[in-house]
Design a protein around this motif. Structure first.
Motif, mmCIF file in Angstrom:
data_model
loop_
_atom_site.group_PDB
_atom_site.id
_atom_site.type_symbol
_atom_site.label_atom_id
_atom_site.label_comp_id
_atom_site.label_asym_id
_atom_site.label_seq_id
_atom_site.Cartn_x
_atom_site.Cartn_y
_atom_site.Cartn_z
ATOM 1 N N LEU A 144 10.597 14.143 -4.403
ATOM 2 C CA LEU A 144 9.451 14.691 -3.300
ATOM 3 C C LEU A 144 8.698 13.206 -3.063
ATOM 4 O O LEU A 144 8.077 13.104 -1.751
ATOM 5 C CB LEU A 144 8.518 15.523 -4.113
ATOM 6 N N ALA A 145 8.443 12.324 -4.101
ATOM 7 C CA ALA A 145 7.662 11.264 -3.836
ATOM 8 C C ALA A 145 8.381 10.317 -2.671
ATOM 9 O O ALA A 145 7.723 9.571 -1.824
ATOM 10 C CB ALA A 145 7.624 10.275 -5.301
ATOM 11 N N LEU A 146 9.633 10.187 -2.489
ATOM 12 C CA LEU A 146 10.499 9.511 -1.794
ATOM 13 C C LEU A 146 10.453 9.967 -0.464
ATOM 14 O O LEU A 146 10.558 9.233 0.529
ATOM 15 C CB LEU A 146 11.923 9.088 -2.301
ATOM 16 N N ALA A 147 10.842 11.478 -0.347
ATOM 17 C CA ALA A 147 11.372 12.072 0.829
ATOM 18 C C ALA A 147 9.893 12.654 1.330
ATOM 19 O O ALA A 147 10.095 12.722 2.810
ATOM 20 C CB ALA A 147 12.439 12.883 0.540
ATOM 21 N N GLU A 148 9.144 13.231 0.567
ATOM 22 C CA GLU A 148 8.084 13.952 1.304
ATOM 23 C C GLU A 148 6.543 13.249 0.614
ATOM 24 O O GLU A 148 5.697 14.217 0.445
ATOM 25 C CB GLU A 148 8.214 15.383 1.115
ATOM 26 N N PRO A 149 6.346 12.188 1.036
ATOM 27 C CA PRO A 149 4.869 11.650 0.500
ATOM 28 C C PRO A 149 4.073 12.308 1.646
ATOM 29 O O PRO A 149 4.136 12.378 2.728
ATOM 30 C CB PRO A 149 5.077 10.273 0.522
ATOM 31 N N MET A 162 0.856 -1.253 0.069
ATOM 32 C CA MET A 162 0.077 0.168 0.078
ATOM 33 C C MET A 162 0.888 1.163 -0.020
ATOM 34 O O MET A 162 0.607 2.269 -0.630
ATOM 35 C CB MET A 162 -0.997 0.108 1.125
ATOM 36 N N LEU A 163 2.096 1.410 0.712
ATOM 37 C CA LEU A 163 3.017 2.290 0.665
ATOM 38 C C LEU A 163 3.322 2.576 -0.724
ATOM 39 O O LEU A 163 3.445 3.773 -1.176
ATOM 40 C CB LEU A 163 4.125 2.044 1.522
ATOM 41 N N GLY A 207 0.728 12.065 -4.350
ATOM 42 C CA GLY A 207 0.587 13.380 -3.664
ATOM 43 C C GLY A 207 2.052 13.468 -2.956
ATOM 44 O O GLY A 207 2.460 12.305 -1.992
ATOM 45 N N ALA A 208 2.736 14.564 -3.227
ATOM 46 C CA ALA A 208 4.039 14.808 -2.170
ATOM 47 C C ALA A 208 4.429 16.115 -2.279
ATOM 48 O O ALA A 208 3.981 16.944 -3.145
ATOM 49 C CB ALA A 208 5.190 13.965 -2.959
ATOM 50 N N GLY A 209 5.053 16.728 -1.161
ATOM 51 C CA GLY A 209 5.414 18.040 -0.975
ATOM 52 C C GLY A 209 4.280 18.855 -0.812
ATOM 53 O O GLY A 209 3.184 18.557 -0.269
ATOM 54 N N ASN A 210 4.411 19.815 -1.843
ATOM 55 C CA ASN A 210 3.171 20.809 -2.003
ATOM 56 C C ASN A 210 2.026 20.483 -3.113
ATOM 57 O O ASN A 210 1.094 21.232 -3.029
ATOM 58 C CB ASN A 210 3.778 22.283 -2.539
#
Length: 425
Positions: free
Chosen positions: A117-122, A60-61, A68-71
């Motif tokens: 963004l996808a990896l660090a800020e989902p 699921m992760l 959606g990631a970051g802003n």
């Protein structure tokens, strides 16, 4: 930037090990044939690290990382990808979570930033979680009547009882319904970390520019913490035939016995042996005996399965309920004959010739090369493996085949699972 290590592959391509200023390693193939960049990456740790009572978290992760990631919320993130024709996807298996990126060179900066963004800020927004949850549960409920899925699930439950590999990577309807945002955040923190990621990049980008982009993406991740050890497991319940009752006219069969891991010195002989038994699409013994001579099944085959903590030789077929017993007898007989007598010299040479000649076909796109390289890196086979692989196949002898056969088929027993309503067993 540190010196690179270079080797020529069977593609032929030049593979270089690039170490960025921030200490992130990537395997790099520079090619100006088309203005594209393909990236493949794999993080150690996957569904085997799901909570015992909540299988399905890692998968699921993987489905939520680009929601959606970051802003950017999910719609905005997908619009950014589509607007630049950037392809980004993620996947999760038992031992790893990874993904791929493909972009035009002119959009590389934005593509790598979206990957970062996808990896660090989902975001793990509530609406995205519920949408993915609903899709997953709908798929799981649909699969309840799929004999192939049911046979596979029962096989792993019986073959690895109590082990993480016994649990379905996609979870169950009940476990997926119970997954919380906190579970996803914790799994992300556990798995998506620098220090245990393997990266391969293929395309029209030089080492200096790639080094900067790699640092921005993977250097921004937090340092990895030790994962819990997944205990080694061997396939059990061999010698048993189990039935998953489904009211279908044709039974789906899964069968398996012991295997050899990819990093084992005996893997290449086992790979050649498997090709002779059931890995060759139209030339294998099982294909000839089960389909061509007797018409028992449309498709039959075997493959070597290599996990971090287990390995097996795995097979599949499907046949009419009333012919299941005959089909299984033919398969068992052919395996026993191959184990007892081995292949003929001509059969062995033809298998090696095919495996050597067809290897380069797996390198016809940048994406295929990147995925092959990252898998080789993940298995710890060395950057020169592509260059050595055909020589390893060519060197396989009858003695090597006998040794591999003893390790795989020595007990003469298989675990067999039939989903359907077979008669005559």
């Amino acid at each position: 930037m540190t010196p690179t290590v270079e080797t020529r592959s069977a593609s032929p391509t030049v593979v270089k090990a690039l170490i960025s200023p921030g200490g992130v390693e990537a395997w790099h193939v520079e090619s100006d044939v088309v203005p594209l960049i393909a990236v493949a990456f794999t993080f150690e740790g996957g569904a085997a690290h799901d909570p015992v009572d909540k299988p399905g978290v890692a998968q699921m992760l993987g489905r939520l990382l680009d929601e959606g990631a970051g802003n950017y919320d999910s719609d905005a993130f997908q619009e950014r990808l589509a607007g630049r024709a950037i392809e980004l996807s993620f996947n999760a298996g038992n031992d790893a979570i990874g993904g791929s990126l493909k972009t035009l060179v002119k959009h590389a900066d934005e593509a790598f930033e979206l990957l970062r963004l996808a990896l660090a800020e989902p975001r793990f927004d509530a609406d995205a979680i519920e949408r993915v949850r609903a899709q997953t549960i709908a798929g799981l409920r649909y699969q309840q009547n799929d004999p192939g899925v049911m046979a596979t699930r029962r096989f792993f439950e019986a073959g690895f009882p109590g082990h993480p590999y016994s649990r379905p990577t996609s979870g169950t309807a009940e476990s997926v319904a119970a997954i919380t945002r906190d579970d996803l955040v914790a799994m992300h923190r556990l798995l998506i970390a620098r220090g245990r990621v393997k990266i391969a990049v293929v395309g029209a980008i030089d080492a200096d520019r790639l080094s900067v982009l790699i640092d921005k993406v993977f250097g921004s991740l937090h340092e990895a913490k030790p994962l819990r050890i997944i205990e080694p497991a061997s396939l059990v319940a061999t010698g048993q035939r189990l039935v998953a009752d489904l009211d279908v006219p044709q039974s789906v069969i899964r069968f398996g016995t012991h295997g050899i891991t990819w990093c084992d010195p005996g893997f290449i002989p086992a790979y050649v042996l498997n090709h002779i038994l059931g890995g060759g699409a139209f030339t294998s013994r099982l294909f000839q005996e089960v389909r061509e001579k007797r018409g028992l099944a449309y498709s039959v085959g075997t493959s070597l399965v290599s996990y971090r903590a287990a390995s097996m030789t795995w097979g599949y077929t499907a046949t009419k309920n009333e012919r299941v017993a005959e089909c299984l007898d033919v398969i068992a007989s052919e395996i026993a004959r191959l184990h007892a007598d081995g292949p003929t010299d001509e059969e062995l040479q033809k298998a090696k010739d095919y495996l050597i000649g067809s290897y380069a076909l797996g390198f016809d796109t940048s994406t295929k090369i990147a995925h092959t390289l990252v898998q080789i890196a993940f298995e710890g086979l060395g950057i020169d493996y592509i260059a050595r692989r055909n020589e390893l196949v060519a060197a396989v002898t009858q003695a090597d085949i006998r040794s591999a056969s003893d390790r795989i088929f020595g007990t003469g027993k298989m675990l067999t699972v039939i989903a359907g309503r077979p008669t005559g067993l």
